[in-house]
Scaffold this active site. Structure first.
Site, PDB file in Angstrom:
ATOM      1  N   LYS A  71     -30.555-102.275 142.787  1.00  0.00           N
ATOM      2  CA  LYS A  71     -30.232-100.811 143.113  1.00  0.00           C
ATOM      3  C   LYS A  71     -31.373-100.015 143.895  1.00  0.00           C
ATOM      4  CE  LYS A  71     -27.879 -99.990 138.803  1.00  0.00           C
ATOM      5  NZ  LYS A  71     -28.005 -99.223 137.493  1.00  0.00           N
ATOM      6  N   ASP A 107     -25.124 -93.203 138.183  1.00  0.00           N
ATOM      7  CA  ASP A 107     -25.592 -93.631 136.885  1.00  0.00           C
ATOM      8  C   ASP A 107     -25.978 -92.212 136.027  1.00  0.00           C
ATOM      9  OD1 ASP A 107     -25.172 -96.275 136.402  1.00  0.00           O
ATOM     10  OD2 ASP A 107     -27.215 -96.536 137.550  1.00  0.00           O
TER      11      ASP A 107
HETATM   12  P1  NAP Z   1     -36.372-101.775 133.038  1.00  0.00           P
HETATM   13  O1  NAP Z   1     -36.791-101.000 134.390  1.00  0.00           O
HETATM   14  O2  NAP Z   1     -36.585-103.326 132.980  1.00  0.00           O
HETATM   15  O3  NAP Z   1     -37.273-101.078 131.845  1.00  0.00           O
HETATM   16  C1  NAP Z   1     -37.348-101.661 130.823  1.00  0.00           C
HETATM   17  C2  NAP Z   1     -38.233-100.700 129.610  1.00  0.00           C
HETATM   18  O4  NAP Z   1     -38.106-101.389 128.573  1.00  0.00           O
HETATM   19  C3  NAP Z   1     -39.645-100.632 130.254  1.00  0.00           C
HETATM   20  O5  NAP Z   1     -40.129 -99.222 129.637  1.00  0.00           O
HETATM   21  C4  NAP Z   1     -40.181-101.426 129.211  1.00  0.00           C
HETATM   22  O6  NAP Z   1     -41.651-101.309 129.064  1.00  0.00           O
HETATM   23  C5  NAP Z   1     -39.600-101.456 127.994  1.00  0.00           C
HETATM   24  N1  NAP Z   1     -39.525-102.693 127.188  1.00  0.00           N
HETATM   25  C6  NAP Z   1     -38.923-103.984 127.353  1.00  0.00           C
HETATM   26  N2  NAP Z   1     -39.157-104.822 126.435  1.00  0.00           N
HETATM   27  C7  NAP Z   1     -40.077-104.287 125.696  1.00  0.00           C
HETATM   28  C8  NAP Z   1     -40.519-104.495 124.349  1.00  0.00           C
HETATM   29  N3  NAP Z   1     -40.596-105.655 123.663  1.00  0.00           N
HETATM   30  N4  NAP Z   1     -41.197-103.543 123.596  1.00  0.00           N
HETATM   31  C9  NAP Z   1     -41.521-102.414 124.149  1.00  0.00           C
HETATM   32  N5  NAP Z   1     -40.839-101.995 125.467  1.00  0.00           N
HETATM   33  C10 NAP Z   1     -40.321-102.800 126.002  1.00  0.00           C
HETATM   34  O7  NAP Z   1     -34.969-101.297 132.485  1.00  0.00           O
HETATM   35  P2  NAP Z   1     -34.076-100.487 132.970  1.00  0.00           P
HETATM   36  O8  NAP Z   1     -33.219-100.697 134.118  1.00  0.00           O
HETATM   37  O9  NAP Z   1     -34.671 -99.121 133.107  1.00  0.00           O
HETATM   38  O10 NAP Z   1     -32.893-100.507 131.839  1.00  0.00           O
HETATM   39  C11 NAP Z   1     -33.157 -99.847 130.550  1.00  0.00           C
HETATM   40  C12 NAP Z   1     -32.230 -99.918 129.516  1.00  0.00           C
HETATM   41  O11 NAP Z   1     -30.972 -99.037 129.920  1.00  0.00           O
HETATM   42  C13 NAP Z   1     -31.556-101.263 129.208  1.00  0.00           C
HETATM   43  O12 NAP Z   1     -31.361-101.226 128.021  1.00  0.00           O
HETATM   44  C14 NAP Z   1     -30.148-101.043 129.815  1.00  0.00           C
HETATM   45  O13 NAP Z   1     -29.096-101.944 129.283  1.00  0.00           O
HETATM   46  C15 NAP Z   1     -29.996 -99.647 129.854  1.00  0.00           C
HETATM   47  N6  NAP Z   1     -28.957 -99.235 130.777  1.00  0.00           N
HETATM   48  C16 NAP Z   1     -27.817 -98.757 130.682  1.00  0.00           C
HETATM   49  C17 NAP Z   1     -26.928 -98.410 131.248  1.00  0.00           C
HETATM   50  C18 NAP Z   1     -25.500 -97.777 131.093  1.00  0.00           C
HETATM   51  O14 NAP Z   1     -24.706 -97.556 131.705  1.00  0.00           O
HETATM   52  N7  NAP Z   1     -25.347 -97.335 129.459  1.00  0.00           N
HETATM   53  C19 NAP Z   1     -26.956 -98.596 132.849  1.00  0.00           C
HETATM   54  C20 NAP Z   1     -28.372 -99.075 132.993  1.00  0.00           C
HETATM   55  C21 NAP Z   1     -29.022 -99.379 132.302  1.00  0.00           C
HETATM   56  P3  NAP Z   1     -42.743-101.670 129.723  1.00  0.00           P
HETATM   57  O15 NAP Z   1     -42.747-100.455 130.916  1.00  0.00           O
HETATM   58  O16 NAP Z   1     -44.124-101.583 128.930  1.00  0.00           O
HETATM   59  O17 NAP Z   1     -42.821-103.151 130.501  1.00  0.00           O
END
Ligand code: NAP
Length: 293
Positions: A71, A107
């Site tokens: 992205k 999004d």
């Molecule tokens: P990302 O950039 O990889 O960020 C992941 C986040 O989760 C970070 O803040 C990370 O913390 C935290 N995290 C991961 N594992 C963890 C754990 N075991 N304990 C505590 N914190 C943890 O992901 P993203 O792209 O922002 O996506 C985030 C979420 O949004 C996902 O669940 C995804 O499925 C959802 N999403 C939904 C849609 C939709 O259309 N509904 C679209 C896009 C994404 P750290 O910073 O400490 O690593």
């Protein structure tokens, strides 16, 4: 559908793309609207995003969605970028323009449309954002643009949340956002928060997990919006409900990011009946996927 010489092609590029729900959305919309359009997944290997964008334009694709992990990486290969996508720093939709693609972010407008439909307002709210990844950053920008009264980012890695808070304050021109380590949730002032769960924790198959377990935290929340959509009810959602709050999942956000992309590509207007049909198809696709895994 009949594929013939007039069929227009759209698709999603990412890596991996095998779990995408987007074909269920777009092919349902095309079928219901009687458009000769097919939507397919494109797995793009690392290091080939530029070629993929150039090739998609040369092949006359009508539109392309971009998903994880491209992205941000896709941005240098665009002809133009929409201001919202530029501010967020992430593009998930490519629309044909003169000589190349124009990049959009659907999004966040998708999340906003979903929240409006669910009757969840941002304006004047005290917002808690769990997480500080790409989506949490975009949600924080949306919250600032839509008039949240206060934004608190809670993240395992404090520095990432602090960086987003600084960016949001820069955009807002005032001290709107602050950051805390997730473990410091007990020191949150007062209650009455709208919480957006934007971490990966609780996603299928690890459905028994939530970032915070303590019921005292959930008592501070009147509405919880989990951006995860599989499972349909995450542990975060069930903890919010248990403490008397309203809870929603991220499936409508996914639906509406797709609908807004489709509207940009075709000029169609998707009404609520049609949105409901696409939503039902997505649910079926998720159920099938969960059965297979
Ligand atoms: P990302 O950039 O990889 O960020 C992941 C986040 O989760 C970070 O803040 C990370 O913390 C935290 N995290 C991961 N594992 C963890 C754990 N075991 N304990 C505590 N914190 C943890 O992901 P993203 O792209 O922002 O996506 C985030 C979420 O949004 C996902 O669940 C995804 O499925 C959802 N999403 C939904 C849609 C939709 O259309 N509904 C679209 C896009 C994404 P750290 O910073 O400490 O690593």
């Amino acid at each position: 559908m009949i594929i013939n010489g007039y069929t227009r092609t759209c698709g999603v590029m990412g890596n991996p793309v095998e779990h995408t729900m987007s074909p269920a959305i777009h092919n349902t919309l095309a079928e219901e609207l009687g458009e000769n359009l097919a939507y397919v997944p494109f797995r793009v290997p690392a290091g080939h995003v530029g070629e993929a964008v150039k090739g998609a334009f040369a092949l006359n694709l009508l539109g392309v969605n971009v998903t994880v992990p491209y992205k941000s990486e896709v941005i240098p290969f665009l002809k133009e970028i929409d201001p919202l996508a530029e501010t967020i720093g992430a593009v998930n939709t490519l629309v044909r323009a003169e000589g190349g693609f124009r990049g959009y972010n659907t999004d966040m407008p998708g999340l906003y449309r979903a929240m409006c439909e669910d009757g969840v307002a941002i304006e004047g709210e005290k917002m808690l954002i769990l997480g500080a990844g790409g989506v949490a950053r975009a949600v924080a920008i949306l919250a600032a643009q839509k008039g949240a009264e206060e934004i608190i980012l809670l993240n395992r890695t404090l520095e990432k949340a602090q960086k987003i808070a600084e960016e949001v304050n820069g955009l807002a021109g005032r001290q709107l956002a602050t950051a805390r380590e997730t473990g410091a949730y007990a020191s949150l002032p007062g209650d009455g928060y709208l919480a957006i769960q934007a971490t990966n924790v609780g996603m299928f198959p690890k459905t028994e997990e939530a970032v915070i377990e303590d019921a005292a935290f959930y008592e501070k929340i009147h509405t919880g919006y989990d951006l995860i959509f599989n499972p349909a009810e995450t542990r975060f959602m069930s903890l919010v409900k248990k403490s008397g709050g309203r809870a929603f999942n991220g499936l409508k956000m996914l639906l509406y990011q797709g609908i807004i992309a489709y509207e940009l590509w075709t000029g169609a207007e998707v009404d609520s009946d049609l949105a409901e049909k696409a939503y039902a198809e997505m649910k079926k696709a998720i159920a099938k996927q969960s059965d297979v895994q």
